[in-house]
Design a protein around this motif. Structure first.
Motif, mmCIF file in Angstrom:
data_model
loop_
_atom_site.group_PDB
_atom_site.id
_atom_site.type_symbol
_atom_site.label_atom_id
_atom_site.label_comp_id
_atom_site.label_asym_id
_atom_site.label_seq_id
_atom_site.Cartn_x
_atom_site.Cartn_y
_atom_site.Cartn_z
ATOM 1 N N SER A 69 14.904 -4.562 -5.420
ATOM 2 C CA SER A 69 15.154 -4.365 -3.933
ATOM 3 C C SER A 69 13.620 -4.345 -3.319
ATOM 4 C CB SER A 69 15.568 -3.228 -3.585
ATOM 5 O OG SER A 69 15.728 -2.851 -2.119
ATOM 6 N N LEU A 70 12.671 -3.648 -3.668
ATOM 7 C CA LEU A 70 11.339 -3.679 -3.402
ATOM 8 C C LEU A 70 10.798 -5.096 -3.359
ATOM 9 C CD1 LEU A 70 9.970 -0.387 -5.037
ATOM 10 C CD2 LEU A 70 10.508 -0.928 -2.560
ATOM 11 N N ILE A 71 10.889 -5.888 -4.497
ATOM 12 C CA ILE A 71 10.496 -7.163 -4.432
ATOM 13 C C ILE A 71 11.043 -8.074 -3.203
ATOM 14 C CG2 ILE A 71 10.454 -9.457 -5.850
ATOM 15 C CD1 ILE A 71 10.464 -7.604 -8.296
ATOM 16 N N THR A 72 12.443 -8.006 -3.037
ATOM 17 C CA THR A 72 13.167 -8.553 -1.889
ATOM 18 C C THR A 72 12.485 -8.250 -0.516
ATOM 19 O OG1 THR A 72 14.940 -8.734 -3.246
ATOM 20 C CG2 THR A 72 15.288 -9.011 -0.908
ATOM 21 N N ARG A 73 11.990 -6.910 -0.509
ATOM 22 C CA ARG A 73 11.694 -6.525 0.833
ATOM 23 C C ARG A 73 10.308 -6.944 1.024
ATOM 24 N NH1 ARG A 73 14.700 -1.168 1.955
ATOM 25 N NH2 ARG A 73 16.445 -1.213 0.232
ATOM 26 N N LEU A 74 9.204 -7.082 0.000
ATOM 27 C CA LEU A 74 8.192 -7.774 -0.052
ATOM 28 C C LEU A 74 8.102 -9.223 0.195
ATOM 29 C CD1 LEU A 74 6.209 -5.715 -2.798
ATOM 30 C CD2 LEU A 74 5.481 -5.841 -0.383
ATOM 31 N N THR A 75 9.065 -9.792 -0.098
ATOM 32 C CA THR A 75 8.961 -11.329 -0.173
ATOM 33 C C THR A 75 10.117 -11.791 0.695
ATOM 34 O OG1 THR A 75 10.544 -11.403 -2.183
ATOM 35 C CG2 THR A 75 8.187 -11.564 -2.390
ATOM 36 N N SER A 76 11.302 -11.895 0.505
ATOM 37 C CA SER A 76 12.475 -12.684 1.300
ATOM 38 C C SER A 76 12.406 -11.896 2.687
ATOM 39 C CB SER A 76 13.726 -12.146 0.410
ATOM 40 O OG SER A 76 14.929 -12.712 1.413
ATOM 41 N N ASP A 77 12.579 -10.578 2.752
ATOM 42 C CA ASP A 77 12.717 -9.908 4.025
ATOM 43 C C ASP A 77 11.528 -10.284 4.931
ATOM 44 O OD1 ASP A 77 15.217 -8.523 3.919
ATOM 45 O OD2 ASP A 77 14.394 -7.177 2.368
ATOM 46 N N VAL A 78 10.215 -10.331 4.342
ATOM 47 C CA VAL A 78 9.160 -10.483 5.500
ATOM 48 C C VAL A 78 9.265 -12.080 5.699
ATOM 49 C CG1 VAL A 78 6.626 -11.124 5.527
ATOM 50 C CG2 VAL A 78 7.592 -8.978 4.303
ATOM 51 N N GLU B 277 8.626 4.002 6.071
ATOM 52 C CA GLU B 277 8.850 5.238 6.710
ATOM 53 C C GLU B 277 9.238 6.154 5.544
ATOM 54 O OE1 GLU B 277 11.885 4.391 10.020
ATOM 55 O OE2 GLU B 277 10.228 5.633 11.211
ATOM 56 N N GLU B 278 9.428 5.765 4.143
ATOM 57 C CA GLU B 278 9.880 6.734 3.117
ATOM 58 C C GLU B 278 8.640 7.890 3.095
ATOM 59 O OE1 GLU B 278 11.655 8.038 -0.376
ATOM 60 O OE2 GLU B 278 12.343 6.847 1.278
ATOM 61 N N LYS B 279 9.141 9.180 3.163
ATOM 62 C CA LYS B 279 8.486 10.060 3.302
ATOM 63 C C LYS B 279 7.785 10.400 1.805
ATOM 64 C CE LYS B 279 8.052 14.665 4.754
ATOM 65 N NZ LYS B 279 8.545 16.178 5.239
ATOM 66 N N GLN C 6 0.661 -1.088 0.020
ATOM 67 C CA GLN C 6 -0.010 -0.031 0.006
ATOM 68 C C GLN C 6 0.710 1.097 0.141
ATOM 69 O OE1 GLN C 6 -2.544 -0.229 3.417
ATOM 70 N NE2 GLN C 6 -3.797 -2.103 2.721
ATOM 71 N N LYS C 7 2.008 1.354 0.911
ATOM 72 C CA LYS C 7 2.816 2.342 0.620
ATOM 73 C C LYS C 7 3.510 2.637 -0.560
ATOM 74 C CE LYS C 7 4.687 5.832 2.879
ATOM 75 N NZ LYS C 7 5.551 5.748 4.113
ATOM 76 N N ILE C 8 3.914 1.398 -1.117
ATOM 77 C CA ILE C 8 4.366 1.619 -2.599
ATOM 78 C C ILE C 8 3.509 2.393 -3.681
ATOM 79 C CG2 ILE C 8 5.688 0.448 -4.536
ATOM 80 C CD1 ILE C 8 6.671 -1.504 -2.341
ATOM 81 N N GLN C 9 2.362 2.097 -3.435
ATOM 82 C CA GLN C 9 1.467 2.504 -4.108
ATOM 83 C C GLN C 9 1.151 3.774 -4.131
ATOM 84 O OE1 GLN C 9 -0.275 0.465 -6.692
ATOM 85 N NE2 GLN C 9 1.221 -0.975 -6.003
ATOM 86 N N SER C 10 1.456 4.390 -2.996
ATOM 87 C CA SER C 10 1.174 5.722 -2.623
ATOM 88 C C SER C 10 2.697 6.700 -3.011
ATOM 89 C CB SER C 10 0.920 5.887 -1.171
ATOM 90 O OG SER C 10 2.060 5.837 -0.150
ATOM 91 N N TYR C 11 3.633 5.969 -3.391
ATOM 92 C CA TYR C 11 4.661 6.553 -3.865
ATOM 93 C C TYR C 11 4.681 7.406 -5.150
ATOM 94 C CZ TYR C 11 7.759 3.859 -0.709
ATOM 95 O OH TYR C 11 8.481 3.321 0.590
ATOM 96 N N SER C 12 5.220 8.460 -4.962
ATOM 97 C CA SER C 12 5.495 9.158 -6.419
ATOM 98 C C SER C 12 6.787 8.617 -7.204
ATOM 99 C CB SER C 12 5.875 10.854 -6.053
ATOM 100 O OG SER C 12 7.077 11.086 -5.689
ATOM 101 N N PHE C 13 6.859 9.176 -8.564
ATOM 102 C CA PHE C 13 8.137 8.635 -9.007
ATOM 103 C C PHE C 13 9.447 9.032 -8.501
ATOM 104 C CE2 PHE C 13 6.277 8.327 -13.654
ATOM 105 C CZ PHE C 13 5.123 7.451 -13.294
ATOM 106 N N ALA C 14 9.326 10.175 -7.699
ATOM 107 C CA ALA C 14 10.670 10.399 -7.176
ATOM 108 C C ALA C 14 10.864 9.441 -5.764
ATOM 109 C CB ALA C 14 10.505 11.813 -6.495
ATOM 110 N N ASN C 15 9.828 9.228 -5.235
ATOM 111 C CA ASN C 15 10.083 8.026 -4.265
ATOM 112 C C ASN C 15 10.704 6.750 -4.660
ATOM 113 O OD1 ASN C 15 7.074 9.409 -2.668
ATOM 114 N ND2 ASN C 15 8.996 9.126 -1.548
#
Length: 575
Positions: free
Chosen positions: A114-123, A314-316, A97-106
């Motif tokens: 890396s985002l895929i790893t954080r959603l899968t492997s890190d969890v 926490e990414e703003k 949900q947070k990634i969906q709210s990201y702008s292109f800058a985020n």
């Protein structure tokens, strides 16, 4: 530890399951700890006095402790499974949900892999740490404390040996954790690299085969795979030193206890049952210390993943939605001295002092050499990025003050990189309008000249589109994307080089169809002069600055770039 606080907030509503599971383990462990005490009494009283009643009484108590321990063990398994699976589900959902709210800058701050790893492997790492950590986390301290108490109750002199072995174990644990902690962060980054290479290869598999680069890509993968194997081997090698070190200390303690215990038995200062009971508690205490050390390693392992997940959460978000609705009656666009750069610390601006008025309902074109920031300019209209300086207004209202969802619903964009999703053509079209009727879908496809090839397909609008639209051509993909944007019924339509893969006749037909849509403001980025020659005005960009603007006829007189491009394309067309 701040990342742990961040993730702890997402345990709200499921904390009771964690608490219940820990309580069940505590109760289960307490019953287990009493069994050696009952066993020592059987040896010293039942066997020594040959009293069968002691066997029956203490035996039944031991069976009762074992059954109760089993019951609470099963309850722990139930509550722990529910807590861990719900927590993992929540972590994935929160990140997504947070990634969906990201702008292109985020999104620019993270690699896709890396985002895929954080959603899968890190969890998964965190879940595995909880699966393997909750039980020893609760059992270890309880067994350690109760075991020491029981040992001292049985024989104080014999139990003093624990005062020497425990500091040794603590020192071993300290050095192992200190060495292995930073290695886990490196390990996750290497996993990112592996995922990135796999993603790139699968996405570009056709190009790889076309250029016969199979062996080269295999070599590249082998390198990162070897890096992963090496860092994994080094990390787990150090972490695994924990177990043999603890076993060595445990066996040393047993030898010491046996030596001292036999001496006390010979001196009639201790009974055999007491020695047996203390030895049982030695095994339990040492195992508890090993459990505690493993929990520390698990925490160290998961802490790296917690930090990575916390970074995503926490990414703003750089784009905050405004509150004002977009004025539907006026789709004019005004650029007021717009400056833009992708990174705040960048030395140079990508766009410099763009001052431009686009009247409502007009059709404008944007041309320029590669890298002149044409796509960057139009992405600012829908707030895919925010301007660094200046302002962009639609209907005299700053886009930063508008409701973001409403703004983007009214601005239809066909980006330079066309994307279709797995599913039927009809399902892809309904990304533009989820409630669109079949007739509306067909009308949008007709305007985009997509109906001519859809009608020839066996399943027509129910034709399945493979991942990335790999079973349709580039031109077909572009026309489907244009149709999808039209279903939004936008007031502003942005076509970012979105007819580059279609022939000139089809391009002309699409332009004629779009010109019949009343009140639609069109912005067309193109490389072909024929695609923009009909526009009310054409903007020429050069290095992010306005080099010229005017109609087709005016630019032929005033712009060397435009005139040169026109003559070269006319000459090419006549050959």
């Amino acid at each position: 530890m701040s990342s742990l606080k961040v993730l702890f907030a997402y345990t709200k509503g499921i904390r009771r399951y964690f608490v219940f599971s820990i309580l069940c383990v505590a109760i289960e462990t307490s019953f287990e700890v009493f069994i050696p005490l009952l066993m020592s009494e059987i040896i010293d009283v039942g066997i020594a006095q040959k009293d069968p009643s002691v066997f029956m009484e203490q035996g039944l108590e031991m069976i009762g402790c074992a059954i109760l321990s089993l019951i609470f063990g099963l309850l722990y398994a139930r509550y722990a499974a529910k807590a861990i699976t719900l927590f993992g589900q929540r972590l994935r959902s929160v990140q997504y949900q947070k990634i969906q709210s990201y702008s292109f800058a985020n999104l620019d701050h993270f690699e896709t892999s890396s985002l895929i790893t954080r959603l899968t492997s890190d969890v998964t790492v965190i879940q595995n740490s909880l699966v393997n950590g909750i039980r020893p986390f609760a059992r270890g301290p309880i067994i350690l404390i109760l075991g020491l108490v029981m040992s001292f109750l049985i024989n104080k002199e014999l139990s003093v040996i624990f005062l020497f072995t425990t500091p040794i174990l603590a020192v071993i644990l300290f050095f192992v954790v200190r060495k292995v902690a930073p290695m886990y962060s490196v390990l996750q980054k290497v996993i990112d690299s592996v995922n990135r290479l796999i993603q790139e290869n699968l996405t570009a598999i056709r190009a790889i085969k076309a250029f016969v680069r199979d062996e080269y890509e295999e070599e590249q993968f082998e390198k990162v795979n070897q890096d992963l194997a090496k860092i994994s081997q080094d990390t787990f090698h150090i972490a695994s030193l924990n177990t043999p070190a603890f076993q060595m200390t445990m066996y040393m303690a047993i030898v010491g206890l046996m030596t001292l215990g036999i001496h006390l038995i010979v001196q009639n200062q201790m009974q055999v049952g007491e020695l047996t009971g203390v030895l049982s508690y030695v095994l339990q205490i040492m195992n508890s210390l090993m459990m505690i050390s493993n929990v520390f390693l698990l925490i160290t392992r998961s802490l790296a993943s917690c930090n990575r997940i916390a970074q995503v959460v926490e990414e703003k978000v750089t784009l905050i939605s405004g509150a004002l609705p977009l004025t539907p009656k006026d789709s004019s666009i005004d650029f007021h001295h717009v400056y833009f750069k992708y990174a705040q610390n960048a030395k140079e601006y990508v766009l410099n002092d763009i001052d431009w008025h686009i009247p409502a309902g007009s059709t404008v074109g944007i041309m320029g050499a590669t890298g002149s920031a044409k796509s960057s300019l139009v992405q600012l209209i829908a707030r895919l990025y925010d301007v660094s300086e200046g302002s962009i207004k639609i209907g005299q209202v700053d886009v930063r003050d508008m409701n973001l969802e409403d703004l983007r619903n009214r601005v239809g964009m066909v980006l330079q990189k066309n994307t279709l999703f797995s599913g039927t053509i009809k399902e892809n079209m309904r990304w533009g309008d989820s409630n669109a009727s079949d007739e509306e879908i067909q009308e949008a496809c007709k305007i985009a000249c997509a109906d001519e090839f859809i009608q020839k397909m066996p399943d027509q609008y129910d034709t399945y589109i493979e991942q990335g639209g790999n079973n349709v051509s580039g031109g077909q993909k572009q026309r489907l994307c244009i149709a999808r944007a039209l279903l939004k019924k936008p007031k502003i339509l942005i076509l970012d080089d979105s007819t580059s893969a279609v022939d000139t006749n089809t391009d002309h037909a699409i332009r004629n169809s779009l010109s019949k849509i009343h009140g639609l403001t069109q912005i067309i980025i193109a490389q072909r002069v024929s695609s923009v020659s009909h526009c009310d005005q054409i903007l020429i960009l050069e290095d992010g600055k306005i080099a010229a603007k005017g109609s087709h006829e005016e630019l032929l007189q005033t712009s060397d770039f435009y005139r040169g491009l026109y003559e070269s394309q006319q000459k090419g067309a006549s050959l």
